[in-house]
Design an enzyme around this catalytic site. Structure first.
Site, PDB file in Angstrom:
ATOM      1  CB  SER A 252      -0.916   0.003   1.218  1.00 14.91           C
ATOM      2  OG  SER A 252      -0.129   0.217   2.372  1.00 14.91           O
ATOM      3  CE  LYS A 253      -1.410   6.226  -3.582  1.00 16.54           C
ATOM      4  NZ  LYS A 253      -2.775   6.632  -3.799  1.00 16.54           N
TER       5      LYS A 253
END
Ligand code: GLU
Length: 481
Positions: A252-253
């Site tokens: 994820s980011k």
């Protein structure tokens, strides 16, 4: 049978590396077997639509070199290739299943369904409308009561399917709820549209993330209900990211950039990203790691895809990116580096051939370039203590004399180039009975104003030119007065 794969993104405005890997593997499976790679836009979930998102898909595929053979922009025999343009195709298929007793109209109200799911959490639909008497159905229809169309799932037995990566998977039919095929507004559900599209477009291989594994039995029961051939399923392993504490979790980011465009703007080359992503889940037989797209097509095999999650390693991607940069010739390197040169030089003239010589072996990411070369455009503020270097045997006492001599010698050069500068500085070291480094270090500090630079004193002075070099050397000398 001709291999046909499809990449079926939902236009959400962002191309996650997981989606790009799906597209890449679909492309490789098709291209390695002389097949067709189809692009289908799945835009039926109107709430998730994002303006300009389809362009992101086109641009990404183009930049990554994954050219599709059929798609909304180029057409093809199996169009339309945008799901919302196919919306009238689905209802007749559902009605066919009703006629054959494999699907039914469900008139249950929203309130009833909500109550049901409260009482029976996770248990699915209870089949209330599955066997409504014919007269009752006709009455409800004539009254205009809204309905959905549900598939009749078998109540007993199990459904088994084989996935090219995950092997044989079996689910108990009792766990499968009577899935909705057509919603009350007449539109198909995602699951239904997906099956109808894949079949009517002649898709032979369905490649998608393993989050779809659990829906696959439902897809297969639809294929069976229609008597259609089931495609080959290729479900891909999860992509994980490394957490700070050493554990891993779904990428994820917070692990770093996860979108193709974001990685490109972080300075990674599209071809390095594609090469790296190919290895996220695919283990080639040989130790080779650097593959062009054409080489991937030649070497890629579905049976070499691993089912264990792969970890996105940004360091490895950086290493690969540096390898790609190193392998480039001057004109290719310059075409990628140019925007970064312009940023660093902000309108001032520069010599891209000389920059190539100092940068191409040393650059890891394109975005590193401005910070590596910004001192050419403007000498940074620096401290006189920088002239002191134990290894080079330079001190605040001996540097003024050395710099003075350097200035004197360099002033005499008529033809300013790296050979003449080098000859001059090395000759000076001999004349002064100093180590080469004792002359080079102060010259480089005065020229660059920093201790870490691409290239040494000779290359830097050459790029700066005679006038600017002498100006900076004199400035350095004045710092020591
Ligand atoms: N539209 C789906 C998505 O973007 C694709 C699923 C599939 O490949 O079947 O996740």
């Amino acid at each position: 049978m001709k291999v046909r794969t499809r990449y079926a993104p939902s236009p959400t405005g962002f191309m996650h590396v997981g989606n790009l890997r799906t597209a890449l593997y679909e492309y490789l499976i098709a291209k390695s077997q002389d097949g067709s790679f189809v692009l289908r836009i799945e835009d039926t979930d109107r709430e998730r639509l994002v303006e300009g998102a389809v362009d992101v898909i086109y641009n990404t595929l183009k930049t990554a070199g994954l050219c599709h053979d059929e798609g909304p922009d180029i057409g093809g025999e199996y169009g339309p290739y945008v799901q919302s343009e196919r919306k009238d195709m689905y209802l007749p298929y559902a009605e066919q299943l009703i006629k054959e007793g494999k699907a039914y109209r469900c008139f249950c109200t929203k309130e009833r369904l909500e109550k049901l799911s409260e009482e029976n959490v996770g248990g699915g639909y209870d089949g209330h409308c599955r066997d409504l008497p014919k007269e009752e159905i006709e009455r409800l229809l004539s009254e205009g009561v809204p309905y959905v169309i549900r598939q009749k799932m078998p109540k007993e037995g199990s459904t088994t399917f084989s996935d090219a990566v995950f092997g044989e998977i079996t689910v108990e039919n009792s766990e499968l709820t009577d899935q909705i095929l057509i919603k009350s507004d007449g539109y198909p559900t995602y699951n239904f549209a997906n099956v109808i599209d894949d079949h009517t477009m002649g898709i032979t291989h369905v490649v998608r993330g393993c989050e779809y594994l659990s829906s696959t039995p439902k897809y297969n029961l639809l294929y069976e209900a229609f008597g259609w051939e089931i495609p080959t399923y290729v479900h891909l392993p999860l992509i994980m990211g490394k957490n700070e504490d050493g554990s891993v979790s779904k990428l994820s980011k917070r692990h770093g950039a996860t979108g193709f465009e974001d990685l490109v703007s972080e300075g990674y080359l599209p071809q390095a990203i594609i090469n790296y992503i190919a290895l996220l889940g695919w283990c080639p037989k040989s130790n080779q790691e650097i593959f062009t797209l054409a080489e991937l097509c030649e070497n890629f095999h579905v049976d070499e895809i691993s089912k264990s999650p792969s970890v996105f390693d940004y360091d490895k991607l950086s290493w690969m990116n540096a390898e790609y940069l190193r392998a480039m010739d001057e004109s290719e390197f310059t075409s990628f580096a140019k925007p970064y040169y312009e940023k660093a030089f902000a309108g001032k003239a520069y010599d891209s051939k000389k920059l190539f010589e100092i940068l191409h072996e040393r650059t890891v990411k394109l975005t590193d370039i401005p910070a590596m070369i910004d001192f050419f455009a403007e000498l940074p503020e620096y401290d006189r203590e920088m002239f002191v270097n134990k290894k080079s045997k330079t001190t605040l006492e001996n540097v003024p004399e050395i710099l003075k001599a350097v200035i004197e010698e360099l002033s005499g050069i008529d033809s300013w180039n790296s050979d003449s500068i080098k000859e001059c500085l090395l000759g000076l070291a001999v004349k002064m009975e100093l180590k080469n480094g004792t002359v080079m270090w102060p010259a480089r500090i005065a020229a660059a104003g920093k201790t870490v630079t691409p290239g040494g004193a000779v290359e830097i002075l050459d790029i700066l030119g005679k006038e600017e070099s002498l100006r900076r050397l004199n400035l350095g000398l004045s710092k020591l007065a």
